[in-house]
Design a protein around this motif. Structure first.
Motif, PDB file in Angstrom:
ATOM      1  N   ASN A 100      44.544  50.621  36.963  1.00  0.00           N
ATOM      2  CA  ASN A 100      45.249  50.066  38.127  1.00  0.00           C
ATOM      3  C   ASN A 100      44.426  50.204  39.405  1.00  0.00           C
ATOM      4  OD1 ASN A 100      47.601  49.336  36.709  1.00  0.00           O
ATOM      5  ND2 ASN A 100      48.300  51.458  36.766  1.00  0.00           N
ATOM      6  N   ARG A 101      43.137  49.957  39.303  1.00  0.00           N
ATOM      7  CA  ARG A 101      42.256  50.023  40.460  1.00  0.00           C
ATOM      8  C   ARG A 101      41.458  48.722  40.506  1.00  0.00           C
ATOM      9  NH1 ARG A 101      37.164  51.279  39.339  1.00  0.00           N
ATOM     10  NH2 ARG A 101      36.844  52.265  41.363  1.00  0.00           N
ATOM     11  N   PRO A 102      40.967  48.334  41.666  1.00  0.00           N
ATOM     12  CA  PRO A 102      40.230  47.066  41.768  1.00  0.00           C
ATOM     13  C   PRO A 102      39.029  47.044  40.838  1.00  0.00           C
ATOM     14  CG  PRO A 102      40.725  47.942  43.932  1.00  0.00           C
ATOM     15  CD  PRO A 102      41.072  48.998  42.955  1.00  0.00           C
ATOM     16  N   SER A 103      38.785  45.887  40.224  1.00  0.00           N
ATOM     17  CA  SER A 103      37.647  45.741  39.323  1.00  0.00           C
ATOM     18  C   SER A 103      36.346  45.801  40.102  1.00  0.00           C
ATOM     19  CB  SER A 103      37.738  44.399  38.600  1.00  0.00           C
ATOM     20  OG  SER A 103      36.588  44.185  37.828  1.00  0.00           O
ATOM     21  N   ARG A 104      35.394  46.555  39.581  1.00  0.00           N
ATOM     22  CA  ARG A 104      34.087  46.647  40.209  1.00  0.00           C
ATOM     23  C   ARG A 104      33.151  45.673  39.530  1.00  0.00           C
ATOM     24  NH1 ARG A 104      33.537  50.811  43.436  1.00  0.00           N
ATOM     25  NH2 ARG A 104      31.287  50.633  43.286  1.00  0.00           N
ATOM     26  N   LYS A 105      31.976  45.524  40.056  1.00  0.00           N
ATOM     27  CA  LYS A 105      30.987  44.618  39.497  1.00  0.00           C
ATOM     28  C   LYS A 105      29.723  45.411  39.192  1.00  0.00           C
ATOM     29  CE  LYS A 105      32.717  40.499  41.813  1.00  0.00           C
ATOM     30  NZ  LYS A 105      33.280  39.937  40.610  1.00  0.00           N
ATOM     31  N   PRO A 106      29.609  45.968  37.982  1.00  0.00           N
ATOM     32  CA  PRO A 106      28.413  46.757  37.667  1.00  0.00           C
ATOM     33  C   PRO A 106      27.136  45.934  37.729  1.00  0.00           C
ATOM     34  CG  PRO A 106      29.751  46.360  35.703  1.00  0.00           C
ATOM     35  CD  PRO A 106      30.560  45.920  36.859  1.00  0.00           C
ATOM     36  N   ARG A 107      27.256  44.616  37.462  1.00  0.00           N
ATOM     37  CA  ARG A 107      26.047  43.804  37.496  1.00  0.00           C
ATOM     38  C   ARG A 107      25.405  43.832  38.880  1.00  0.00           C
ATOM     39  NH1 ARG A 107      26.147  37.635  35.460  1.00  0.00           N
ATOM     40  NH2 ARG A 107      26.902  38.706  33.608  1.00  0.00           N
ATOM     41  N   ARG A 108      26.227  43.887  39.935  1.00  0.00           N
ATOM     42  CA  ARG A 108      25.678  43.909  41.286  1.00  0.00           C
ATOM     43  C   ARG A 108      24.822  45.142  41.507  1.00  0.00           C
ATOM     44  NH1 ARG A 108      30.207  43.225  45.496  1.00  0.00           N
ATOM     45  NH2 ARG A 108      30.804  45.236  44.641  1.00  0.00           N
ATOM     46  N   SER A 109      25.278  46.296  41.035  1.00  0.00           N
ATOM     47  CA  SER A 109      24.494  47.528  41.191  1.00  0.00           C
ATOM     48  C   SER A 109      23.181  47.443  40.424  1.00  0.00           C
ATOM     49  CB  SER A 109      25.310  48.731  40.713  1.00  0.00           C
ATOM     50  OG  SER A 109      26.491  48.862  41.466  1.00  0.00           O
ATOM     51  N   ILE A 110      23.250  46.915  39.201  1.00  0.00           N
ATOM     52  CA  ILE A 110      22.035  46.837  38.388  1.00  0.00           C
ATOM     53  C   ILE A 110      21.064  45.818  38.978  1.00  0.00           C
ATOM     54  CG2 ILE A 110      21.171  46.301  36.086  1.00  0.00           C
ATOM     55  CD1 ILE A 110      23.846  47.321  34.978  1.00  0.00           C
ATOM     56  N   GLN A 111      21.607  44.740  39.526  1.00  0.00           N
ATOM     57  CA  GLN A 111      20.726  43.752  40.174  1.00  0.00           C
ATOM     58  C   GLN A 111      20.038  44.349  41.397  1.00  0.00           C
ATOM     59  OE1 GLN A 111      23.486  40.557  40.754  1.00  0.00           O
ATOM     60  NE2 GLN A 111      22.950  39.560  38.819  1.00  0.00           N
ATOM     61  N   LYS A 112      20.742  45.198  42.137  1.00  0.00           N
ATOM     62  CA  LYS A 112      20.096  45.894  43.252  1.00  0.00           C
ATOM     63  C   LYS A 112      18.941  46.750  42.744  1.00  0.00           C
ATOM     64  CE  LYS A 112      23.961  46.222  46.501  1.00  0.00           C
ATOM     65  NZ  LYS A 112      24.878  47.152  47.207  1.00  0.00           N
ATOM     66  N   ALA A 113      19.178  47.417  41.605  1.00  0.00           N
ATOM     67  CA  ALA A 113      18.121  48.230  41.028  1.00  0.00           C
ATOM     68  C   ALA A 113      16.917  47.377  40.637  1.00  0.00           C
ATOM     69  CB  ALA A 113      18.657  48.975  39.806  1.00  0.00           C
TER      70      ALA A 113
END
Length: 1612
Positions: free
Chosen positions: A1320-1333
């Motif tokens: 019940n928490r907002p969905s995050r976008k792990p792809r964004r973090s990995i793309q930053k990496a």
């Protein structure tokens, strides 16, 4: 008597007694019996009125009026009632009816009385128009007959009545305008007050009947009467009527204006004929006639001059004087402008324009005549009457004014003349003016045609002949010009004709000039005719100056001409030139000022004023003068140059640059302009641009004056080159600095060959000396021929001892010799100059020579150095002798005696401070003297004073830092401040700061500081390429950065420098051994063991060495495979370290590492013994305890690991020191292996508490949490903290990328993008973090692998959410692409490792670790790619054959990574299952079981084959034997087992499995859906619905469950 009469009598008596109540009762009794009784109603109304019953009284009176309308009694009572109750409307109506009754009854007195009451009522009620209506009814114009009815009474005369009407209408107009203005100006969006007032006035005037009223009054009056009073009254009314019509005139329609103005003219004439003399009368009479300026009625003008109106009288008087009808002269200022009134504005402006024309003031004449033109246009627009003759006359006058203004205004004059001739082609004045204008424009043919045409019309026109002769003269036909001018003079001898005839003879040559009967006589006759003819006196001035050579008389004539006409161009120009030549600048300014007042557009005069003001240092006035010129002629180059010079002198450098820029645009090849800009840029410290402009100036002069040197430009160029070199040095652009110095040296040398002046010799010396001060390392780049040439040139100028011998061996010493020679030449040349200012220059040259000699002493040794030092001291003494109050010379003396005689050094510095105590350099130098002499107290005071004088003095902060280091305090802050303030100008500051920063970075392991140290030392090493200490420190810094090749290069250069240059033997031995050890260590790190061994052999061979030398050698030999020799080296180290416990422990610990690396059980036992020995000597030896714990974990010796961990836990934080993180990580790993996850997590958290600013500690915790505790948000929050700290901190790009990957994987493990459904928490976008990496570190294959894993999770999500498979296909394509890219990156990284290994590149040990990491990533990438191809095969069947290629690659090439075989086998089995080869798939999944994976796939394929017992057994076996990091990992197996139970009808198994799974993962949506299915199968549908309600509606598992339940309920 009847009862009614008796009651009426009683009522009347009671009213008389004022008993109104009784009277009321009597009247009511009467009306009860006779309601039509008129008298009773009247009495009742009167009684009620007195009883203040207004309504009842009004009712009674009204009934009475209705009964007897012709009886006035009730109306009178009603009127009285209304008067008492202030009812003006009722009273007005009552009086109107009474007035009508009295008119009908011919009661004139009462009719007039009531009329007067009505008039007063309306006036008091502020309704004047109603009063006017009543009054009009009493006049002859009234149609109701009231005038006849009132004839018998005292009725006013018709004139009086109409006058009263006029007064009321005037009052109404005024009040209406005031009231409307106040009302409208407050409205939203109202117009300005002036516009509103004009609109309201127009409405009132056009709607007013006041004009008709005035006309009616004048009709009734007799203007012929002899009654003076009546005549005056008539004139008053006529004046008012004229004023009213004048006010109406602007507002009537255009077609009515002419008629209305004609009416005004007639009225004005009537007034004038009857003695009316008002200003309005005169104005209208003057402006209705169409005449030129000289054609006005003289009689009217004379009468106007006697008018009481001062403006009108003054204007008329000025006109009469101008036309010659009155005595006295008139000046333009004597004419009042009369601008406020249109009827006099035109004439006043016109007259002023003519007066200015006569005085020669063209600008004022143009202004006034243009204003007259505007006034005439306004007058025509106002009256509607055209005045063509006035227009023609005005245009001719304005054309003359334009002609007088000079060539710029000739086109406007030409246009006006053509306009005149277009209206009147034969106009003589127009033809004459046009001919003159063409002549002024040098259009002589057109001028001659005009003038000849005029002579055809009027052959006797002498002015035309004179102008024609003047034109012919300008064409060069002097003989014909003389003839025409002589004819003109014969017809009429005018000053202008005589002047021009003299000019005609003057232009014919010297013969006629010296003949006094020609030029001179004609000019004298002209002067006698008109003593105020300025051109004549200017011509006489030319005669006296050029013929008689009499400057005094010439000056007198010019002065006379300038006095008569201050605007005479020739006279003022010649006079100002004479005055300036004679030194009379103030007088010249005075004449030019007066001239400019007359001719403000004379550019030459403004320019002259500008240069005079510049010479007088009045720069503000000069700027104003030059700007005036440029407003006239923007292309005046010399004026732009003068303006730039004035701005420069005023300090407005930006404006000066713009002015010079405009001048260069117009004259790009002007050397002086480029020189001025160069000086300005030099002043602004823009030395680069200054150099460019100096070069351009010199290049231009070389073209225009070949063979001649422009010394100021060359000197300026060399000065700018030296200054720019200093700027380049401060910016650490040493190569650019050297190039600039080389050019300065070359330029000054070339110029000195041809021009032998001391300033050029000084510039040459400064350029050479700058090499030593700024870039000594670049002195070697100077061509030897250049130095020899310089020596020869200087030797030819002055005989010098150094000129005979050879140059020194080193270029730097040779450059210093040239500098010394140059200063000696400068001294010799300067002494030959005879000037009072030469002493300061000589002192400066002695000072410079002293520095050059002092620097030569630093390059020499022994007696030579001593000789140079003595010479430098002698030079300083000579400089001081010449100028004892120059503090810089005392400082030089102090510097030269610093090592020779500290007492003299101290004395000289104190003298410098006494002369100028505000220079921080003297105080800091004194502090360094005390520091050298080890007097710390005085040094502290000196440095403190230096910083007090200048807090930004870098050398002062350096002294503070050195003092702090000497006393054992932290000096880094002071040295950092010194570097920030002065590191760019002082290498010593940079070196000291780099040394302190290196020590600090080593102590704190601050990796980011190593880069700063390397950068600083690279600049220092560039300047000191032979300083082995600098190179050694530079190499150590590079080693810390991992730049091993560069580090080896620096150390090799340091060892070479140590061997080449003369260094003390003990220093060479000690420093050489240390540098050799450093070189060996770095070579070992690079994997170049043979070269490293040679370096250590050299270190050992150069001396006995210490224990660390032998330890390092032992480690190297062990790595190289020579274990026995290495152990022997360790034995030597142990023998050397016996007396130092700490050192002994370090050697023992290093020996244990070597033994461990050998790998055999025997060697492992030996390593354990060595470590236990360390712990025995030092019970809290942290590294030994950590190594024992790790050894226990590796060997499976739990007791050893546990005991070592227990000892570690008892170590205090102070003893733990920098090893706290490693210890916590080790202990965390120990407890994690034991299954104590909370304790393991606690140790990682503890590490964070110790250093929360370190991102790697947060990252380790995040990785631990998401691997072992996947539920909850702890991993995510921790990973976010690691990311934020890594971005804000000083971590490397690889570290920041790793932190971003950790954040993305933590998010992925949490279930994103399903996290919203699970938690019940907002969905995050792990792809964004990995793309930053990826953007941070795109070369790391592990980051690409993480992206592939994330995309693979999106495929799984697409399978659940998209029935059509479109999204799944797209995501599968991405998986394949990312997988291929990851494989490519990993293979490239492995290839780099292989190349590095073959070439023995830097980082041998690190290389092996990197190779292992890249190999693992490549294996995972192959598996990922195979998975992607299998997924994609449902959309592209050609993809499936490619999958085994990648899985086989894993199994074939990466045998040492056993667990990956299991994942490869699972992928291989899935591929076989996709192609329909079930047997191969089963074999693959079974083979994967060996590696603890493949259970779910094998159970699934058993289920598809109908082998449910086998599937059940497989899942149960997996639950029993599968190794998991976290119990929640068993939940999928339990849910699969529950689903299998539902399929086989084993509800008990299904219930047990799903409940156990939900106990492990309570929030799993799939598990809850299975629970709902179980509840429905058990018959509890209510519970099933309740369970499903808690699941998100968007969850695909819920949709699937609802479908199954519906099918079940429908019996399907």
């Amino acid at each position: 008597m009847s009862v009614v009469k008796r009651l009426l009598k009683s009522a009347r008596e009671d009213i008389a007694r004022k008993d109104y109540q009784s009277a009321k009762e009597y009247c009511e009794q009467i009306l009860e019996s006779d309601d039509q009784n008129y008298n009773a109603l009247v009495f009742l109304g009167l009684a009620e009125q007195n009883l203040e019953n207004v309504d009842a009284s009004e009712k009674a009176y009204t009934r009475a009026v209705k009964l007897a309308p012709a009886n006035p009694l009730a109306l009178q009572g009603l009127a009285n009632l209304y008067a008492e109750s202030n009812n003006d409307d009722g009273r007005e109506k009552a009086w109107e009816r009474l007035r009508w009754l009295y008119k009908d009854s011919q009661d004139s007195a009462k009719c007039l009385e009531i009329s007067n009451k009505l008039i007063d009522l309306h006036i008091n009620a502020k309704q004047p128009l109603k009063a006017v209506t009543v009054i009009k009814s009493l006049t002859d114009d009234g149609t109701e007959g009231y005038r006849d009815a009132c004839a018998g009474a005292d009725l006013p005369s018709p004139t009086a009545l109409w006058q009263r009407i006029a007064a009321l209408q005037e009052q109404h107009n005024q009040e209406t305008q005031t009231k409307e203005l106040e009302a409208r100006r407050r409205r939203l969006g109202a117009d300005p007050v002036d516009i509103l007032r004009e609109k309201i006035q127009k409405e009132v005037l056009l709607g007013s009947e006041l004009g008709e009223t005035y006309e009616r009054i004048m009709e009734l009056m007799d203007p012929i009467t002899k009654d003076q009073t009546a005549l005056e009254e008539y004139k008053v009314v006529a004046q008012k009527q004229l004023e009213f019509l004048d006010l109406q005139l602007p507002h009537v329609e255009q077609e009515e204006k002419k008629t209305l103005f004609a009416k005004m003219v007639a009225l004005a004439q009537s007034l004038y004929s009857h003695g009316g003399r008002g200003s309005r009368v005169f104005g209208i009479l003057l402006n209705h006639v169409d005449v030129p300026l000289a054609g006005y009625d003289i009689v009217q003008m004379e009468e106007m001059s006697a008018s009481p109106d001062s403006l009108v009288a003054g204007l008329a008087t000025s006109y009469l004087r101008w036309i010659g009808k009155s005595e006295g002269r008139v000046a333009p200022v004597d004419v009042e402008p009369c601008a406020g009134w249109i009827y006099t504005s035109f004439l006043s402006r016109r007259l002023q324009g003519e007066l200015y024309l006569a005085s020669g003031d063209s600008t004022s004449a143009q202004t006034r005549l243009q204003q007259a033109t505007t006034a005439l246009q306004d007058l025509v627009a106002r009256t509607g009457v055209e005045l063509p003759k006035a227009v023609l006359s005005l245009n001719l006058s304005l054309a003359r004014a334009y002609r007088l203004g000079g060539p710029k205004f000739l086109p406007e004059a030409l246009t006006l003349c053509k306009r005149v001739l277009l209206a009147d082609p034969a106009n003589p004045d127009g033809l004459l003016s046009l001919g003159c204008i063409f002549g002024d424009m040098q259009k002589f043919d057109e001028a001659m045609r005009c003038l000849e045409k005029l002579l055809q019309i009027d052959p006797a026109n002498h002015a035309a002949k004179g102008e024609l002769g003047w034109v012919v003269l300008q064409q060069g036909d002097g003989e014909r010009a003389v003839g025409l001018l002589e004819e003109a003079v014969e017809q009429q001898e005018t000053p202008t004709a005589l002047y021009r005839l003299g000019k005609a003879f003057w232009d014919r040559g010297e013969t006629f000039r010296i003949d006094k009967s020609k030029c001179y006589s004609f000019w004298l006759r002209a002067a006698k005719l008109d003593p105020n003819h300025a051109p004549v006196f200017a011509a006489l001035g030319d005669y006296y100056l050029h013929v008689e050579n009499d400057r005094i008389r010439a000056r007198g004539c010019y002065t006379r001409a300038s006095t008569i006409d201050p605007g005479n161009d020739e006279a003022v120009r010649a006079l100002s030139r004479l005055l300036l030549e004679d030194g009379g600048q103030l007088s010249a300014q005075g004449f030019l000022t007066k001239f400019l007042e007359r001719k403000p557009r004379a550019a030459w005069a403004w320019r002259q004023m500008g240069f005079i003001s510049t010479a007088n240092h009045d720069t503000l006035a000069a700027i104003s003068h030059f700007q005036a010129v440029l407003r006239i002629n923007v292309k005046d180059t010399r004026c732009w140059e003068g303006l730039g010079e004035a701005y420069f002198a005023e300090g407005k450098y930006a404006a000066a640059l713009k002015a010079y820029g405009r001048a260069i645009e117009q004259e790009p090849d002007c050397a002086s302009l480029h020189y001025q800009v160069a000086l300005l840029k030099q002043k602004l410290s823009a030395f680069g641009e200054s150099i460019d402009y100096f070069r351009r100036a010199i290049a231009i002069l070389e073209v225009s004056h070949p063979g001649r040197a422009h010394l100021p430009a060359i000197q300026g160029l060399c000065t700018s080159l030296l200054s720019d070199a200093k700027r380049a040095f401060e910016e650490t652009a040493y190569g650019e600095c050297a190039a600039l110095l080389a050019e300065a040296l070359e330029r000054s040398l070339v110029s000195l060959k041809t021009t032998r002046i001391h300033s050029l010799a000084k510039l040459l010396g400064d350029a050479c000396l700058a090499y030593r001060r700024l870039v000594p390392a670049y002195a070697d780049r100077i061509a030897p021929d250049t130095l020899r040439n310089a020596k020869d040139v200087l030797g030819t100028i002055v005989s010098l001892p150094d000129a005979a011998g050879d140059l020194p061996a080193t270029n730097l010493d040779a450059v210093l010799q040239i500098a010394a020679m140059a200063y000696r030449v400068a001294l010799s040349l300067c002494t030959q100059v005879k000037s009072d200012d030469v002493g300061a220059a000589i002192a400066g040259y002695w000072h410079d020579l002293g520095f050059a000699t002092f620097y030569r002493a630093s390059c020499a040794k022994g007696d030579v150095a001593k000789k140079f030092s003595e010479t430098a001291i002698a030079c300083a003494r000579m400089a001081i002798e010449k100028d004892p109050f120059n503090e810089t010379y005392w400082q030089g003396l102090a510097l030269y005696n610093l090592k020779v005689n500290p007492r003299i050094c101290q004395h000289a510095l104190i003298k410098a401070i006494e002369i100028n105590p505000s220079r921080a350099v003297f105080w800091s130098n004194l502090g360094y003297l005390y520091l050298i002499e080890k007097d710390s107290e005085l040094a502290v005071l000196a440095f403190a004073r230096a910083l007090f004088v200048d807090p930004e003095w870098g050398l002062g902060w350096l002294g503070q830092g050195l003092l702090a280091a000497r006393t054992g305090k932290d000096a880094l802050d002071s040295l950092e401040q010194a570097y920030d303030l002065g590191g760019h100008v002082s290498l010593e500051i940079s070196l000291q700061y780099a040394t302190a920063l290196h020590q600090h970075s080593v102590e704190r392991s601050a990796k980011a500081e190593h880069a700063s140290v390397s950068m600083i030392l690279s600049k220092v090493a560039e300047q000191r390429p032979t300083d082995h200490a600098v190179l050694n420190l530079f190499a150590l810094s590079l080693e810390r950065e991992g730049q091993y090749v560069a580090s080896v290069t620096a150390l090799t250069q340091a060892l070479s420098s140590l061997a080449t240059y003369d260094v003390a033997e003990n220093i060479a031995r000690s420093d050489g051994r240390g540098m050799s050890e450093n070189l060996g260590r770095i070579l070992c790190s690079m994997g170049r063991f043979a070269a490293s061994a040679e370096a250590f052999e050299q270190a050992v061979g150069s001396g006995a060495g210490d224990a660390y030398t032998h330890v390092s050698r032992g480690l190297l030999l062990s790595l190289a495979g020579d274990v026995q020799t290495g152990l022997a080296s360790f034995q030597q180290a142990l023998e050397l370290a016996q007396e130092d416990t700490t050192l002994l422990n370090d050697v023992t610990f290093a020996l244990s590492q070597v033994l461990y690396s050998l790998g055999s059980e025997q060697h492992l036992d030996l390593a354990k013994e060595q470590l236990l020995t360390c712990v025995t000597r030092t019970p809290n030896h942290v590294r030994a305890l950590m190594a024992l714990c790790a050894l226990g974990l590796v060997r499976g010796d739990g007791d050893l690991a546990q005991n070592a961990a227990a000892r570690l836990l008892r170590v205090s934080p102070e003893e733990m020191g920098v090893h706290d993180e490693s210890a916590d990580h080790l202990l965390s790993s120990l407890f994690a292996i034991q299954g104590n996850v909370p304790a393991a997590k606690g140790f990682l958290s503890k590490a964070i508490h110790h250093a929360p600013w370190k991102a790697d500690r947060w990252q380790k915790l995040a990785k631990f949490v998401y691997r072992r505790v996947p539920t909850g948000t702890t991993a995510l929050v921790t990973a976010e903290a690691a990311t934020l700290i890594s971005v804000a901190g000083v971590e490397s790009t690889e570290h920041r990328a790793d932190a971003q990957v950790t954040l993305g994987l933590a998010d992925l493990v949490l279930g994103a993008p399903l996290a919203r459904r699970w938690n019940n928490r907002p969905s995050r976008k792990p792809r964004r973090s990995i793309q930053k990496a990826l953007r941070t570190c795109p070369s790391d294959p592990a980051t690409w692998m993480a992206l592939g894993v994330q995309v693979r999770s999106d495929v799984a999500l697409a399978e659940g959410e998209n029935a059509d498979g479109c999204c799944e296909k797209a995501q599968s394509e991405i998986v394949v692409r990312v997988g291929k890219l990851t494989v490519a990156v990993a293979e490239s990284a492995l290839a780099s490792c292989a190349a590095a290994k073959s070439s023995q590149s830097p980082g041998g040990l690190l290389l092996m670790k990197a190779e292992q990491k890249h190999a693992a990533v490549l294996a995972w990438a192959n598996i990922l790619l195979a998975e992607g191809l299998i997924r994609f095969s449902c959309h592209d069947p050609d993809a499936i054959p490619q999958a085994p290629l990648f899985t086989n690659s894993v199994m074939t090439n990466l045998n040492h990574l056993g667990p990956l075989h299991g994942h490869a086998l699972v992928a291989h089995g899935r591929g076989s299952q996709t192609t329909g080869d079930v047997a191969a798939a089963v074999l693959g999944f079974r083979a994967a079981l060996e590696f603890d994976t493949g259970y779910e796939d094998l159970a699934a394929i058993y289920g598809l084959l109908g082998l449910n017992p086998a599937a059940d057994a497989t899942l149960r076996h997996a639950l029993a034997v599968k190794r998991v990091v976290h119990p929640a990992e068993k939940a999928p197996l339990l849910f699969r087992l529950a689903l299998l139970g539902l399929e086989t009808g084993d509800t008990a198994l299904a219930n047990e499995a799903v409940n156990e799974g939900l106990r492990l993962v309570p929030s799993c949506a799939a598990g809850r859906c299975l629970l709902a299915l179980c509840q429905s199968v058990n018959g509890d549908q209510v519970k099933a619905d309740k369970t499903l309600k808690a699941v998100d509606d968007d969850d695909p598992a819920k949709a699937w469950t609802l479908l199954l339940l519906n099918e079940r309920q429908s019996g399907l």
